[in-house]
Structures are given as C-alpha cells and as structure tokens.
Design a protein around this motif. Structure first.
Motif, PDB file in Angstrom:
ATOM      1  N   ALA A  49       0.824  -1.209   0.000  1.00 11.34           N
ATOM      2  CA  ALA A  49       0.000   0.000   0.000  1.00 11.34           C
ATOM      3  C   ALA A  49       0.857   1.257   0.000  1.00 11.34           C
ATOM      4  N   ILE A  50       1.913   1.273   0.793  1.00 14.60           N
ATOM      5  CA  ILE A  50       2.807   2.436   0.809  1.00 14.60           C
ATOM      6  C   ILE A  50       3.484   2.595  -0.547  1.00 14.60           C
ATOM      7  N   ALA A  51       4.052   1.504  -1.057  1.00 16.62           N
ATOM      8  CA  ALA A  51       4.748   1.559  -2.349  1.00 16.62           C
ATOM      9  C   ALA A  51       3.780   1.908  -3.471  1.00 16.62           C
ATOM     10  N   LEU A  91      11.276   1.483   7.669  1.00 18.82           N
ATOM     11  CA  LEU A  91      10.543   1.417   6.410  1.00 18.82           C
ATOM     12  C   LEU A  91      11.301   2.182   5.331  1.00 18.82           C
ATOM     13  N   ARG A  92      11.410   1.563   4.158  1.00 17.24           N
ATOM     14  CA  ARG A  92      12.164   2.176   3.059  1.00 17.24           C
ATOM     15  C   ARG A  92      11.469   1.863   1.744  1.00 17.24           C
ATOM     16  N   ILE A  93      11.278   2.893   0.945  1.00 14.17           N
ATOM     17  CA  ILE A  93      10.695   2.776  -0.391  1.00 14.17           C
ATOM     18  C   ILE A  93      11.773   3.203  -1.373  1.00 14.17           C
ATOM     19  N   THR A  94      12.069   2.343  -2.352  1.00 16.44           N
ATOM     20  CA  THR A  94      13.128   2.628  -3.327  1.00 16.44           C
ATOM     21  C   THR A  94      12.547   2.578  -4.734  1.00 16.44           C
ATOM     22  N   PHE A  95      12.755   3.655  -5.474  1.00 15.56           N
ATOM     23  CA  PHE A  95      12.271   3.766  -6.851  1.00 15.56           C
ATOM     24  C   PHE A  95      13.393   3.443  -7.820  1.00 15.56           C
ATOM     25  N   ASP A  96      13.089   2.653  -8.836  1.00 17.05           N
ATOM     26  CA  ASP A  96      13.998   2.371  -9.941  1.00 17.05           C
ATOM     27  C   ASP A  96      13.219   2.705 -11.218  1.00 17.05           C
ATOM     28  N   VAL A  97      13.427   3.911 -11.711  1.00 11.83           N
ATOM     29  CA  VAL A  97      12.633   4.434 -12.819  1.00 11.83           C
ATOM     30  C   VAL A  97      13.572   4.906 -13.924  1.00 11.83           C
ATOM     31  N   ALA A  98      13.222   4.584 -15.147  1.00  8.37           N
ATOM     32  CA  ALA A  98      13.994   5.032 -16.320  1.00  8.37           C
ATOM     33  C   ALA A  98      13.039   5.692 -17.309  1.00  8.37           C
ATOM     34  N   ILE A 116       9.187  12.276  -6.023  1.00  7.65           N
ATOM     35  CA  ILE A 116       9.285  11.346  -4.888  1.00  7.65           C
ATOM     36  C   ILE A 116       9.121  12.106  -3.577  1.00  7.65           C
ATOM     37  N   GLU A 117       9.771  13.255  -3.464  1.00  4.14           N
ATOM     38  CA  GLU A 117       9.642  14.074  -2.251  1.00  4.14           C
ATOM     39  C   GLU A 117       8.207  14.531  -2.031  1.00  4.14           C
ATOM     40  N   GLN A 118       7.532  14.953  -3.107  1.00  4.45           N
ATOM     41  CA  GLN A 118       6.146  15.400  -2.972  1.00  4.45           C
ATOM     42  C   GLN A 118       5.253  14.263  -2.477  1.00  4.45           C
ATOM     43  N   SER A 119       5.478  13.061  -3.007  1.00  4.63           N
ATOM     44  CA  SER A 119       4.694  11.923  -2.549  1.00  4.63           C
ATOM     45  C   SER A 119       4.969  11.660  -1.075  1.00  4.63           C
ATOM     46  N   ARG A 120       6.233  11.630  -0.708  1.00  7.38           N
ATOM     47  CA  ARG A 120       6.621  11.350   0.688  1.00  7.38           C
ATOM     48  C   ARG A 120       6.102  12.414   1.651  1.00  7.38           C
ATOM     49  N   ASP A 121       6.228  13.683   1.270  1.00 11.65           N
ATOM     50  CA  ASP A 121       5.964  14.784   2.198  1.00 11.65           C
ATOM     51  C   ASP A 121       4.526  15.281   2.206  1.00 11.65           C
ATOM     52  N   ARG A 122       3.748  14.960   1.141  1.00 14.14           N
ATOM     53  CA  ARG A 122       2.438  15.586   1.060  1.00 14.14           C
ATOM     54  C   ARG A 122       1.347  14.736   0.418  1.00 14.14           C
ATOM     55  N   LEU A 123       1.662  13.962  -0.599  1.00 15.23           N
ATOM     56  CA  LEU A 123       0.626  13.369  -1.433  1.00 15.23           C
ATOM     57  C   LEU A 123       0.149  11.980  -1.028  1.00 15.23           C
ATOM     58  N   CYS A 124       1.046  11.080  -0.673  1.00 13.51           N
ATOM     59  CA  CYS A 124       0.672   9.679  -0.437  1.00 13.51           C
ATOM     60  C   CYS A 124      -0.062   9.536   0.892  1.00 13.51           C
ATOM     61  N   VAL A 126      -1.259   6.941   2.338  1.00 14.25           N
ATOM     62  CA  VAL A 126      -0.866   5.783   3.139  1.00 14.25           C
ATOM     63  C   VAL A 126       0.395   6.083   3.948  1.00 14.25           C
ATOM     64  N   SER A 127       1.451   6.511   3.281  1.00 12.06           N
ATOM     65  CA  SER A 127       2.691   6.777   4.022  1.00 12.06           C
ATOM     66  C   SER A 127       2.539   7.985   4.950  1.00 12.06           C
ATOM     67  N   ARG A 128       1.753   8.983   4.546  1.00  8.60           N
ATOM     68  CA  ARG A 128       1.531  10.143   5.411  1.00  8.60           C
ATOM     69  C   ARG A 128       0.813   9.708   6.692  1.00  8.60           C
ATOM     70  N   THR A 129      -0.135   8.780   6.579  1.00 11.45           N
ATOM     71  CA  THR A 129      -0.847   8.284   7.759  1.00 11.45           C
ATOM     72  C   THR A 129       0.110   7.551   8.689  1.00 11.45           C
ATOM     73  N   VAL A 130       0.999   6.744   8.114  1.00  8.06           N
ATOM     74  CA  VAL A 130       1.986   6.038   8.923  1.00  8.06           C
ATOM     75  C   VAL A 130       2.933   7.040   9.582  1.00  8.06           C
ATOM     76  N   GLN A 131       3.415   8.014   8.801  1.00  6.18           N
ATOM     77  CA  GLN A 131       4.359   8.992   9.336  1.00  6.18           C
ATOM     78  C   GLN A 131       3.745   9.854  10.431  1.00  6.18           C
ATOM     79  N   LEU A 132       2.512  10.291  10.220  1.00  7.83           N
ATOM     80  CA  LEU A 132       1.864  11.171  11.194  1.00  7.83           C
ATOM     81  C   LEU A 132       1.288  10.408  12.374  1.00  7.83           C
ATOM     82  N   GLY A 133       0.954   9.142  12.157  1.00  7.85           N
ATOM     83  CA  GLY A 133       0.308   8.345  13.195  1.00  7.85           C
ATOM     84  C   GLY A 133      -1.177   8.671  13.221  1.00  7.85           C
TER      85      GLY A 133
END
Length: 141
Positions: A49-51, A91-98, A116-124, A126-133
């Motif tokens: 779900a996070i990925a 928890l670690r999410i790694t992107f491999d994009v070409a 990637i930063e926008q997803s991590r910091d604002r958009l996603c 699922v991960s925002r819920t985990v990060q914020l609790g």
C-alpha cells in the motif's frame, strides 16, 4: 466527516488463517499468515500500500513529462517486537525508474527526485498516515 471522505473494506474469513478483503467497488484481495499459501500477509499489504500509493503519485507527476520505460518500486522494513509491542521499523521505499532519451525524458529524470519528495511529504495518504500516526479505534458490531 462527509461520505466522500470515507474509505472502507469488508473482511471475511475464508479458511484457516485466510481472509478476503472486498472494497465498495467489488474488488477483492486475499491475505493469510504467510505460511504455505501465496496470500500476502497484512504487513506485506501495508508495504504494498505504501509503495503503490507513492508509485501512483510519482507516475502521475512524471508522466506529464515523459512515459517511463521502466518503473519498479521496492518496499521493505523490519518487523520487530519490543517494549512497544509488534511494529515495523526502518521502512524504506526505493524507486527504480527510467525514461527514454531526449528532452522529455531528461525533464522527467530531472523532476523525479522532486516527485518522490512530494509523494513522501504531502501526497501519499498511506505513508503520510503512517508517518503522522493515527488512532485506530477497535470495537464490536
């Protein structure tokens, strides 16, 4: 809260330590304990779900510049048991994009870290819920 913000699933036991999750649109996925069946465990579904959430964000943003020629995302973390009980750490999410050669691909490659930063910091969500609790209320029907 309004009905348009509500998200929900129904979970039904379908066998020994096996469950089926059904969404409001009729989609289904299955989960188990990670024994002999191929079903995802709840922790694997959390990682997926996070990925998946971040992958969708990043893909939508970068595709405005160029369509990727490769798009893979890995999610990992450690399930631990300590004084806080069972939980995930590291928890670690790694992107491999070409992207293709050319100006559009160059633009997408240049923007990828920001996407990637926008997803991590604002958009996603699922991960925002985990990060914020978030509090999880338990009860009986």
């Amino acid at each position: 809260m309004s009905d348009d913000t509500l998200r929900s699933i129904e979970l039904t036991k379908i066998g020994d330590a096996r469950f089926k999750a059904t969404n409001a649109r009729g989609g289904e996925t299955f989960m188990g304990t990670g024994g002999v069946d191929p079903d995802f465990t709840p922790v694997e579904l959390l990682l997926a779900a996070i990925a998946g959430c971040s992958a969708m964000d990043v893909d939508l943003i970068t595709t405005k510049r160029a369509v990727s020629t490769k798009f893979e995302v890995a999610a990992e973390g450690h399930k631990v048991r300590d004084d806080d009980g069972n939980h995930m750490t590291g928890l670690r999410i790694t992107f491999d994009v070409a992207f293709p050669d050319g100006p559009e691909g160059d633009a997408a490659r240049e923007f990828l870290p920001r996407a990637i930063e926008q997803s991590r910091d604002r958009l996603c969500t699922v991960s925002r819920t985990v990060q914020l609790g978030a509090d999880v209320a338990y009860g009986q029907a």
